[in-house]
Design a protein around this motif. Sequence first.
Motif, PDB file in Angstrom:
ATOM      1  N   GLY A 122      50.477 -63.242 -16.872  1.00  0.00           N
ATOM      2  CA  GLY A 122      51.250 -64.100 -17.764  1.00  0.00           C
ATOM      3  C   GLY A 122      52.591 -63.504 -18.117  1.00  0.00           C
ATOM      4  N   ASP A 166      52.129 -63.862 -26.098  1.00  0.00           N
ATOM      5  CA  ASP A 166      52.569 -64.807 -25.077  1.00  0.00           C
ATOM      6  C   ASP A 166      53.960 -65.323 -25.417  1.00  0.00           C
ATOM      7  OD1 ASP A 166      50.261 -64.719 -23.508  1.00  0.00           O
ATOM      8  OD2 ASP A 166      49.249 -66.186 -24.782  1.00  0.00           O
ATOM      9  N   ASN A 174      57.747 -71.192 -19.413  1.00  0.00           N
ATOM     10  CA  ASN A 174      57.529 -70.463 -18.175  1.00  0.00           C
ATOM     11  C   ASN A 174      58.643 -69.456 -17.966  1.00  0.00           C
ATOM     12  OD1 ASN A 174      55.219 -71.964 -17.461  1.00  0.00           O
ATOM     13  ND2 ASN A 174      56.531 -73.632 -16.675  1.00  0.00           N
TER      14      ASN A 174
END
Length: 470
Positions: free
Chosen positions: A19, A175, A179
């Motif tokens: 990620g 996170d 993207n």
Amino acid sequence: MAVKFKKSDQKQMNSWLNGNKGYTCLFRATRDGCDATKFHTLCDNKGPTVTIIYNINNSVYGGYTSLSWDSSGSYRSDGHAFLFRLYQNGDWKPVQLPVSSPTYSIYDNPGYGPTFGGNHDLLSFTSTVASSGGYFELNGYVNPGHSYSANGETTESITNGSNQAKDIEVFLIEDKLGNEPLEEPWRKTSKWNRKYFEELKERVERYKPLKELNVPQARILLVGQVGAGKTSFFNTINSVFRGYITRQACSGNAEHSLTTVYRMFQIRNSASGKAMNLRLHDTRGLEADQGMDAHGMCYLLDGNLPDRFQFNPSAPVTPDIAGFVATPQFADKIHCVVFVIDGSTVDVMPEKVIEKMKGFQIHMNQRGIPQIVLLTKVDKVCEATSEDLSQVFFSPVVQETVDRVSQILGLPRSNILPIKNYESEIELQDNVNILTLLTLQQILNSADDYMFNYLDQIEDGKLQQLNIRE
């Protein structure tokens, strides 16, 4: 190697975590003290973290847990945890050691720093460790293979034999929204494919030096440390144009230079066998206490030494040697110097070798001779490049190495060219060929720059200034 969690390191961690992550430093030993209580105060109940230890032998390693630390005094289960190494002795050698017994993933003792594994595969430190002499003598240890898979690694291969840490950092991992944008290459080229290879090859085969100077071949001098791959570079170019792997020049790994004879190597067209309009000059490898001195280098640059001159490491080069060219023409001189440096050992290059290179640069600069750096063994610098050489100009690790070499030798970054020589291969590879031809094209462009400057000197009536020996 700077003590910091670099962008390239974060990219590697992102690949392991699957990620796009953000990293916030919660704890740093050099800032907060190497103290277990302080670690838990700053890191408990914050979320997933990565612990990174930087030791004095330039190895970087640590552990990741998806759990929050909480000072519970017990083992806790985390099936996503892993240990890792990023660097070994300053070389980029990433390896991941996944958890094999999740029940004992982390040990959350309030008197311990970050601790991983039932038998403590990684115990960073306990209680308080004072800084001494610029490092922390850690009272923990690394012992993979219990709750975490060793993957062939040992205590020695992870720590490089040292439990003395320059720093310990713990980062909160979060996170990032959205993207990750498409990576832009730090050096742009055309798309690598067979058509591009043929275009580059034809371009080099058609190369001719500046016709006004009546120079039949551009002369390129290779200068580099023993084992860096300068002779292998000739073999690689030769292989590209022969159409198969060749080992015409003697190369390999040895304590002292395998090159004992000054060679002027021809590159020949595979179809006709005709020599191309460039020539590579290979000289003895640089060593800290042996090899070429400044006077010998001047004779090389000025074209005084004959082909197949035998080097004598214990005797200086003088005009009395057999075949000495007393009045060389411009066509005999060196038109571009290529320093060859092992990219995987830049950080441990001997200071005496660097000093020699810088000393040679003085004489090259006095003559206006351009200098290029070949950064060899780039496949050992970056794992992604090792797997796919076409990623070389996308690799931040390679980019950082280019930047370091640029600073060491004081040359523009555009003059630092990463390269992968043919060493163990038995068949040609398109990506190796393309990178070789791109590199050779830049070298020839630099040689042309030197010739244009020489032509300007002729037209300005200043040619005599170039005939002065420094």
